[in-house]
Design a protein around this motif. Structure first.
Motif, mmCIF file in Angstrom:
data_model
loop_
_atom_site.group_PDB
_atom_site.id
_atom_site.type_symbol
_atom_site.label_atom_id
_atom_site.label_comp_id
_atom_site.label_asym_id
_atom_site.label_seq_id
_atom_site.Cartn_x
_atom_site.Cartn_y
_atom_site.Cartn_z
ATOM 1 N N GLY A 38 9.268 12.444 -1.858
ATOM 2 C CA GLY A 38 10.016 11.366 -1.232
ATOM 3 C C GLY A 38 10.909 11.845 -0.110
ATOM 4 O O GLY A 38 10.985 11.215 0.947
ATOM 5 N N VAL A 39 11.585 12.975 -0.326
ATOM 6 C CA VAL A 39 12.468 13.514 0.712
ATOM 7 C C VAL A 39 11.658 13.932 1.933
ATOM 8 O O VAL A 39 11.991 13.587 3.076
ATOM 9 C CB VAL A 39 13.274 14.701 0.164
ATOM 10 C CG1 VAL A 39 14.015 15.403 1.298
ATOM 11 C CG2 VAL A 39 14.266 14.224 -0.893
ATOM 12 N N PHE A 40 10.577 14.677 1.714
ATOM 13 C CA PHE A 40 9.781 15.156 2.845
ATOM 14 C C PHE A 40 9.099 14.007 3.572
ATOM 15 O O PHE A 40 9.033 13.990 4.815
ATOM 16 C CB PHE A 40 8.751 16.167 2.368
ATOM 17 C CG PHE A 40 9.349 17.493 1.979
ATOM 18 C CD1 PHE A 40 10.645 17.819 2.343
ATOM 19 C CD2 PHE A 40 8.619 18.420 1.258
ATOM 20 C CE1 PHE A 40 11.205 19.041 1.994
ATOM 21 C CE2 PHE A 40 9.174 19.641 0.900
ATOM 22 C CZ PHE A 40 10.462 19.955 1.273
ATOM 23 N N ALA A 41 8.583 13.022 2.817
ATOM 24 C CA ALA A 41 7.925 11.878 3.458
ATOM 25 C C ALA A 41 8.929 11.058 4.252
ATOM 26 O O ALA A 41 8.643 10.624 5.381
ATOM 27 C CB ALA A 41 7.243 11.004 2.400
ATOM 28 N N ALA A 42 10.110 10.819 3.675
ATOM 29 C CA ALA A 42 11.130 10.053 4.392
ATOM 30 C C ALA A 42 11.590 10.799 5.639
ATOM 31 O O ALA A 42 11.836 10.187 6.694
ATOM 32 C CB ALA A 42 12.314 9.770 3.468
ATOM 33 N N TRP A 43 11.719 12.121 5.538
ATOM 34 C CA TRP A 43 12.114 12.921 6.696
ATOM 35 C C TRP A 43 11.065 12.810 7.803
ATOM 36 O O TRP A 43 11.388 12.613 8.984
ATOM 37 C CB TRP A 43 12.294 14.371 6.269
ATOM 38 C CG TRP A 43 13.072 15.207 7.244
ATOM 39 C CD1 TRP A 43 13.642 14.808 8.426
ATOM 40 C CD2 TRP A 43 13.373 16.596 7.117
ATOM 41 N NE1 TRP A 43 14.280 15.850 9.035
ATOM 42 C CE2 TRP A 43 14.134 16.968 8.260
ATOM 43 C CE3 TRP A 43 13.093 17.564 6.169
ATOM 44 C CZ2 TRP A 43 14.602 18.264 8.467
ATOM 45 C CZ3 TRP A 43 13.565 18.855 6.361
ATOM 46 C CH2 TRP A 43 14.299 19.202 7.494
ATOM 47 N N ALA A 44 9.793 12.922 7.435
ATOM 48 C CA ALA A 44 8.728 12.825 8.427
ATOM 49 C C ALA A 44 8.677 11.434 9.066
ATOM 50 O O ALA A 44 8.495 11.294 10.282
ATOM 51 C CB ALA A 44 7.377 13.147 7.776
#
Length: 286
Positions: A82-88
């Protein structure tokens, strides 16, 4: 006493305000509180000893262990994803961004049963990967890996959807400043990005955990309902109820409801203790 619209020359009549509040309370009592009370009354209707006996059977303990194990795997995986997807999604522009956003929402639009059937088509005896799985003696369906995969699919949007609007409102000015001062990507993430999103991340994790422990449809398709091996708490409740063991079913249901209430209490605690910080994060660049 005026309401929020008084500043615009509008005032809700007191009788209408009371009617709306009373209606909301009545609906919540009818749809939430009353069923929960019925579960608790039925669970303890024959005494604490009967309730405890239903929870300490080998099948119930196995179902509880599998439920907690699945949640323990799903929550950190979804948190990291979730963190990496939201960051991207909030920091980069790339081809297919709208498609990725649509795919994130897919578990909300697709029935959990359909999600389970998709896993059957992929990993079943006639599925796309059937030959590979047989050759390497890997078992996905009717085993714990299938349950974890089904729960992952159902729960992965929660953290992403909690973080994307928060990170969009915050913007990336602080991250740009950190990079201009010489911070590398990981330092920027741990010193700037993560502190700004930590309360939103915790909310998403709580929602993810609650759904993971209560998931039924997708897990029911892929589990095989093997007692003591692939039954989670919701599946164990269904089996007890189908066998007319209503006391046992309500006893296990009370345990599952208790886990949900613990999650709710944690959510209220976070809101009470850190609600201002989360509100400031939402307003910072709004």
């Amino acid at each position: 006493m005026t309401d929020a619209h008084a500043g615009h020359g509008l005032e809700t009549p007191p009788w209408l305000r009371r009617l709306l509040i009373g209606g909301a309370v009545a609906v919540m009592a009818l749809l939430v509180v009353l069923p929960l009370l019925m579960v608790l009354l039925s669970a303890f209707g024959k005494g604490f000893a009967t309730w405890w006996a239903a929870l300490t059977t080998p099948d119930a303990i196995s179902a509880l262990n599998l439920t907690l194990l699945t949640a323990a795997i799903v929550i950190p995986v979804n948190a990291v994803f979730g963190v990496f997807a939201a960051w991207a999604l909030t920091r980069f522009e790339f081809a297919g961004k709208r498609v990725l956003l649509a795919l994130v929402d897919l578990p909300f639009a697709v029935s959990p049963v359909v999600a389970g059937l998709c896993l059957v088509l992929l990993f079943g005896s006639q599925g796309w990967f059937a030959d590979f799985l047989r050759e390497h003696e890997i078992r996905i369906l009717f085993a714990r890996p299938g349950i974890v995969l089904a729960t992952l699919f159902i729960t992965f949007p929660f953290v992403v959807r909690e973080l994307v609007p928060l990170m969009q409102q915050q913007g990336h000015e602080e991250e740009v400043v950190a990079r201009s001062l010489g911070a590398n990507a990981w330092t920027m993430f741990f010193r700037v990005t993560l502190p700004n999103i930590k309360w939103g991340l915790l909310y998403g994790v709580l929602l993810c955990g609650a759904r993971a422990m209560g998931e039924f449809g997708a897990v029911s398709v892929v589990s095989g309902h093997i007692r003591g091996l692939t039954n989670t708490l919701p599946l164990h409740i269904e089996i007890l109820y189908n066998e007319f063991d209503s006391t046992g079913a309500f006893a296990v249901s009370s345990l599952l409801a208790g886990l949900a209430l613990v999650t709710l209490v944690l959510k209220f605690w976070l809101e009470a203790r850190h609600g201002d910080a989360l509100a400031k994060a939402h307003r910072r660049h709004g």
